[in-house]
Design an enzyme around this catalytic site. Structure first.
Site, PDB file in Angstrom:
ATOM      1  CG  ASP A  33       0.107   0.177   2.493  1.00  0.00           C
ATOM      2  OD1 ASP A  33      -0.176   0.869   3.224  1.00  0.00           O
ATOM      3  OD2 ASP A  33       0.128  -1.168   3.172  1.00  0.00           O
ATOM      4  CD  GLU A 124      -3.427   4.355  10.386  1.00  0.00           C
ATOM      5  OE1 GLU A 124      -2.370   4.575  11.789  1.00  0.00           O
ATOM      6  OE2 GLU A 124      -3.353   4.197   9.634  1.00  0.00           O
TER       7      GLU A 124
END
Ligand code: NAG
Ligand code: NAG
Length: 234
Positions: A33, A124
């Site tokens: 990613d 997150e």
């Protein structure tokens, strides 16, 4: 993953050393990613290195579109990679629906064309302050639900949830509310994935290192190449 400020990354939070452990077995489809932080990316070399997929940062909150998203997405497509976009959540700045719509309007869309992965919600540690963004666990679950439902009603698939077991436990009260609908993508830089959040019996993606042979964070799909393609078919 990198936030636009570049001030703090998961690696800074998770890694007690700069080691990037290589788990023993990596037969599953591999990917990375990436965000603009990676600069120029040669997608043909990712294919040559055996990668199958790439998640590309599209948006953050409702104020930031990754400047490289379009180029990366086109590059990944031309190279024949299975690819998708991800959204870095800022749950304190606007509703889940508002952020899902912003993501959808700026690269996070999905269709069952066999090469597009469901958009991922990157939720997150807050890069700047209270790690749960000032939301209670029930407010956080509602925020994620709002995002997920909005994404689903627009695309017909549920977004992948990218998180860490630690953050999810702390900030959602370890909610099992999404386990039967949303694919899980866990960040854990270790040779084993460890305990998963409540409800999920397995992870769909595993981000196992924040650097490696290829640019960006290193990921694997938990399944076969056909399983990965099936995810892109919906
Ligand atoms: C991506 O962004 C970097 C700056 O972060 C830039 O130097 C690079 O040329 C961009 N690459 C592409 C493919 O747009
Ligand atoms: C991968 O998925 C299988 C089920 O398909 C599961 O048994 C296994 O535990 C999963 N691995 C991880 C790391 O979640």
């Amino acid at each position: 993953m990198k936030v636009s400020t570049g001030l703090l990354t998961l690696s800074a939070v998770l890694a007690s050393s700069n080691a990037s452990p290589t788990p023993a077995k990596r037969d599953n489809p591999q990917g990375v990613d990436i965000s603009a932080y990676q600069g120029t990316v040669d997608f043909d070399s990712l294919v040559a290195n055996g990668l199958s997929f790439v998640y590309i940062k599209a948006t953050e909150g409702t104020t930031y579109v990754d400047e490289n998203f379009s180029d990366y997405y086109e590059g990944a497509t031309n190279a024949g990679l299975i690819r998708g976009g991800y959204h870095f959540a800022h749950p304190s700045s606007s509703s889940g629906a508002t952020q899902a719509n912003y993501f959808l309007a700026n690269g996070g869309g999905w269709s069952g064309d066999g090469i597009t992965l469901p958009g991922a919600l990157d939720i997150e540690y807050n890069p700047s302050g209270d790690e749960c963004y000032g939301l209670s666990a029930s407010q956080m679950v509602s925020w994620v639900q709002d995002f997920s439902d909005t994404y689903y009603s627009n695309t017909g698939v549920y977004p992948v949830i990218y998180t860490t077991t630690d953050w999810w436990t702390t900030c959602t009260g370890n909610s099992a509310a999404f386990a039967s609908t949303n694919p899980l993508w866990i960040a854990r830089y270790s040779s084993s994935i460890g305990t998963l959040p409540a409800g999920w019996g397995y992870t769909t993606f595993w981000q196992y290192a924040d650097s490696g042979a290829n640019p960006g964070d290193q990921d694997e799909f938990n399944g076969s190449l056909q399983g990965l393609k099936n995810l892109a078919l919906g």
